[in-house]
Design a protein around this motif. Structure first.
Motif, mmCIF file in Angstrom:
data_model
loop_
_atom_site.group_PDB
_atom_site.id
_atom_site.type_symbol
_atom_site.label_atom_id
_atom_site.label_comp_id
_atom_site.label_asym_id
_atom_site.label_seq_id
_atom_site.Cartn_x
_atom_site.Cartn_y
_atom_site.Cartn_z
ATOM 1 N N ARG A 1 0.825 -1.205 0.000
ATOM 2 C CA ARG A 1 0.000 0.000 0.000
ATOM 3 C C ARG A 1 0.857 1.252 0.000
ATOM 4 O O ARG A 1 1.960 1.272 0.558
ATOM 5 C CB ARG A 1 -0.900 0.033 1.239
ATOM 6 C CG ARG A 1 -2.008 -1.002 1.261
ATOM 7 C CD ARG A 1 -2.801 -0.898 2.551
ATOM 8 N NE ARG A 1 -3.209 0.483 2.823
ATOM 9 C CZ ARG A 1 -3.723 0.885 3.985
ATOM 10 N NH1 ARG A 1 -3.882 0.014 4.977
ATOM 11 N NH2 ARG A 1 -4.070 2.144 4.159
ATOM 12 N N SER A 2 0.319 2.293 -0.597
ATOM 13 C CA SER A 2 0.927 3.616 -0.519
ATOM 14 C C SER A 2 0.222 4.382 0.596
ATOM 15 O O SER A 2 -1.007 4.513 0.596
ATOM 16 C CB SER A 2 0.778 4.352 -1.848
ATOM 17 O OG SER A 2 1.357 5.635 -1.770
ATOM 18 N N LYS B 1 -0.956 7.527 2.544
ATOM 19 C CA LYS B 1 -1.249 8.892 2.098
ATOM 20 C C LYS B 1 -1.775 9.795 3.204
ATOM 21 O O LYS B 1 -2.194 10.919 2.935
ATOM 22 C CB LYS B 1 -2.258 8.843 0.949
ATOM 23 C CG LYS B 1 -1.735 8.090 -0.270
ATOM 24 C CD LYS B 1 -2.746 8.061 -1.399
ATOM 25 C CE LYS B 1 -2.195 7.321 -2.609
ATOM 26 N NZ LYS B 1 -3.168 7.261 -3.726
ATOM 27 N N SER B 2 -1.764 9.306 4.435
ATOM 28 C CA SER B 2 -2.252 10.151 5.528
ATOM 29 C C SER B 2 -1.447 9.876 6.785
ATOM 30 O O SER B 2 -0.857 8.804 6.949
ATOM 31 C CB SER B 2 -3.736 9.882 5.796
ATOM 32 O OG SER B 2 -3.912 8.596 6.368
ATOM 33 N N ASP C 1 -2.615 6.840 8.635
ATOM 34 C CA ASP C 1 -2.094 5.570 8.118
ATOM 35 C C ASP C 1 -0.657 5.341 8.583
ATOM 36 O O ASP C 1 -0.247 4.204 8.833
ATOM 37 C CB ASP C 1 -2.167 5.555 6.592
ATOM 38 C CG ASP C 1 -3.580 5.317 6.084
ATOM 39 O OD1 ASP C 1 -4.422 4.872 6.885
ATOM 40 O OD2 ASP C 1 -3.838 5.577 4.894
ATOM 41 N N TYR D 1 4.566 -1.044 3.081
ATOM 42 C CA TYR D 1 3.919 0.256 2.968
ATOM 43 C C TYR D 1 4.918 1.270 2.426
ATOM 44 O O TYR D 1 6.060 1.337 2.892
ATOM 45 C CB TYR D 1 3.400 0.716 4.334
ATOM 46 C CG TYR D 1 2.453 -0.261 4.976
ATOM 47 C CD1 TYR D 1 1.086 -0.180 4.748
ATOM 48 C CD2 TYR D 1 2.936 -1.287 5.799
ATOM 49 C CE1 TYR D 1 0.207 -1.089 5.331
ATOM 50 C CE2 TYR D 1 2.068 -2.198 6.381
ATOM 51 C CZ TYR D 1 0.708 -2.098 6.145
ATOM 52 O OH TYR D 1 -0.158 -2.996 6.709
ATOM 53 N N LEU E 1 5.827 5.240 1.850
ATOM 54 C CA LEU E 1 5.540 6.576 2.371
ATOM 55 C C LEU E 1 6.176 7.615 1.452
ATOM 56 O O LEU E 1 7.404 7.778 1.442
ATOM 57 C CB LEU E 1 6.102 6.736 3.791
ATOM 58 C CG LEU E 1 5.375 6.026 4.949
ATOM 59 C CD1 LEU E 1 5.370 4.516 4.771
ATOM 60 C CD2 LEU E 1 6.019 6.400 6.280
ATOM 61 N N HIS F 1 7.438 13.534 -3.977
ATOM 62 C CA HIS F 1 7.015 13.312 -5.358
ATOM 63 C C HIS F 1 6.454 14.615 -5.915
ATOM 64 O O HIS F 1 5.821 15.392 -5.194
ATOM 65 C CB HIS F 1 5.943 12.225 -5.421
ATOM 66 C CG HIS F 1 6.489 10.841 -5.247
ATOM 67 N ND1 HIS F 1 6.722 10.000 -6.296
ATOM 68 C CD2 HIS F 1 6.868 10.166 -4.129
ATOM 69 C CE1 HIS F 1 7.208 8.855 -5.843
ATOM 70 N NE2 HIS F 1 7.309 8.931 -4.533
ATOM 71 N N PRO G 1 -0.113 15.115 -5.290
ATOM 72 C CA PRO G 1 -1.122 14.784 -4.276
ATOM 73 C C PRO G 1 -0.724 13.505 -3.547
ATOM 74 O O PRO G 1 -0.213 12.574 -4.151
ATOM 75 C CB PRO G 1 -2.395 14.568 -5.106
ATOM 76 C CG PRO G 1 -2.134 15.231 -6.414
ATOM 77 C CD PRO G 1 -0.663 15.156 -6.644
ATOM 78 N N GLY G 2 -0.940 13.469 -2.259
ATOM 79 C CA GLY G 2 -0.631 12.262 -1.505
ATOM 80 C C GLY G 2 0.690 12.295 -0.781
ATOM 81 O O GLY G 2 0.991 11.375 -0.015
ATOM 82 N N ASN G 3 1.512 13.332 -1.018
ATOM 83 C CA ASN G 3 2.753 13.433 -0.266
ATOM 84 C C ASN G 3 2.455 13.619 1.216
ATOM 85 O O ASN G 3 1.525 14.344 1.600
ATOM 86 C CB ASN G 3 3.587 14.620 -0.753
ATOM 87 C CG ASN G 3 4.460 14.259 -1.937
ATOM 88 O OD1 ASN G 3 4.667 13.088 -2.229
ATOM 89 N ND2 ASN G 3 4.972 15.272 -2.613
ATOM 90 N N LEU G 4 3.251 12.976 2.042
ATOM 91 C CA LEU G 4 3.117 13.130 3.488
ATOM 92 C C LEU G 4 3.857 14.377 3.958
ATOM 93 O O LEU G 4 4.705 14.914 3.230
ATOM 94 C CB LEU G 4 3.685 11.896 4.185
ATOM 95 C CG LEU G 4 2.919 10.588 3.951
ATOM 96 C CD1 LEU G 4 3.737 9.405 4.447
ATOM 97 C CD2 LEU G 4 1.559 10.628 4.641
#
Length: 376
Positions: free
Chosen positions: A221-222, A224-225, A228, A278, A280, A284, A312-315
């Motif tokens: 999984r990637s 994204k939060s 997570d 996972y 993280l 990107h 979008p989705g970078n921590l």
């Protein structure tokens, strides 16, 4: 031979042969068939007879050997084909017909050595041209040797010439690598009383089954939060160990070599169980709505005039308060850490302010310990 064929069959290694012909002829035929299909052909052998097949698109690889009388690996192509024998592939059979080869029971022409053979080929050309003008050769010894041993010379050329027209077809699909029949191997090794190999085959069989099970149940999984991230940290703490890996790129202006002190952290992968990993993402970027592939850069910049923006989705950054649980996990000596080339990853994370603790196992170091002579 029967036992060897049984083992090769169990390993699913194809055996190619043509009744009445040597392996050299099978290799020669398949090599030229591959060349005719536009393939790059590499013949792996230390046998000098194969020099006759070297041409554009066909290379010879002498894998070498170790030990006190070791021989280094060598690639032979049209650019260096004369280094070993002194002649191009076109004249290899003529040269070998003259000098002979005792290891292959090729008589050659007694009285003609390597130097004289090269001189004759350079002066007259191939074997038949040399024999046709044998009476005109000024040096007495090679002249008399050729006149007396013409039949031997022609026989020798026939013996060293590799056939390339056998009735066999190159079936690339049948040559694909396949997993061995481990159960069959185990039975054969037990029958042959190869007990260590039988145990290894049994272990491999169990490992393959476990690997297959993992692949069917894999969870990749990637993340994204932040929530997570906290879940992943909790999973790692529950098992007491975590394997980690960093994804990096070199900072602008850095040399092309891999240098952890000039690397920019793009993402981190954490694995807590076989098949459960996972990713993280931290840095990107994407270039506008038309670009679908991710571009990895340190900070927003431009590529061909297109402004790069954070994907979008970078921590949040690793240094942010939200990711303190992750930093604490990596710095916790009670949690076992596993890595591949862990020194590199630890240095990359050190630049992010994280001191990795309890790096207990490095698969790259383990590989070296198990087989220090293995070529990378």
């Amino acid at each position: 031979v029967e036992r060897i064929e049984q083992l090769l069959s169990a390993y699913h290694i194809p055996v190619l042969s043509v009744e009445g012909y040597e392996a050299d002829d099978v290799i020669g035929t398949l090599a030229l068939q591959g060349l005719s299909r536009g393939l790059n052909v590499v013949i792996v052998s230390g046998d000098k007879d194969f020099h006759q097949l070297v041409q554009p698109g066909v290379w010879l690889l002498n894998p070498g050997r170790g030990g006190p009388a070791g021989v280094d690996e060598q690639w032979i192509g049209v650019e260096n084909e004369t280094e070993r024998l002194g002649v191009t592939g076109r004249f290899v059979t003529d040269y070998l017909a003259l000098v002979g080869d005792s290891s292959d029971n090729v008589p050659g022409v007694k009285g003609i050595g390597e130097k004289t053979a090269l001189e004759l080929i350079q002066t007259y050309g191939g074997l038949e041209d040399i024999l046709a003008r044998a009476e005109t050769i000024s040096k007495k010894r090679p002249r008399e040797a050729l006149l007396a041993q013409m039949d031997n010379a022609r026989l020798s050329k026939e013996l060293v010439t590799i056939r390339t027209d056998l009735d066999i077809s190159l079936d690339l699909d049948a040559l694909h690598v396949q997993s061995p029949d481990r159960a069959r191997l185990r039975d054969l090794f037990v029958e042959l009383e190869f007990h260590s190999l039988a145990k290894a085959a049994a272990a491999d069989d169990e490992g393959a089954a476990a690997s297959s099970l993992v692949s069917r149940q894999a969870r990749y999984r990637s993340v994204k939060s932040v929530a997570d991230v906290e879940m992943v940290v909790a999973r790692a703490r529950s098992v007491g160990r975590v394997a980690f890996d960093t994804e990096t790129m070199l900072e602008p202006g850095a040399p092309g070599s891999v240098d952890p002190l000039r690397a920019i952290l793009v993402g981190v992968t954490l694995c807590v169980e076989p098949g459960e990993s996972y990713y993280l993402p931290f840095r990107h970027t994407v270039a506008g709505p038309a670009q679908t592939a991710l571009a990895l850069t340190d900070t927003p910049s431009s590529v061909a005039g297109t402004r790069l923006q954070s994907a979008p989705g970078n921590l949040p950054p690793l240094t942010s308060p939200e990711l303190q649980p992750l930093r604490e996990l990596l710095e916790d000596a009670a949690i076992v850490k596993i890595a591949q080339n862990g020194k590199y990853d630890a240095l990359v994370l050190r630049r992010e302010g994280i001191k990795v603790a309890n790096l207990a196992f490095d698969t790259m170091v383990a590989s070296y310990v198990l087989d220090p002579g293995r070529r990378s």
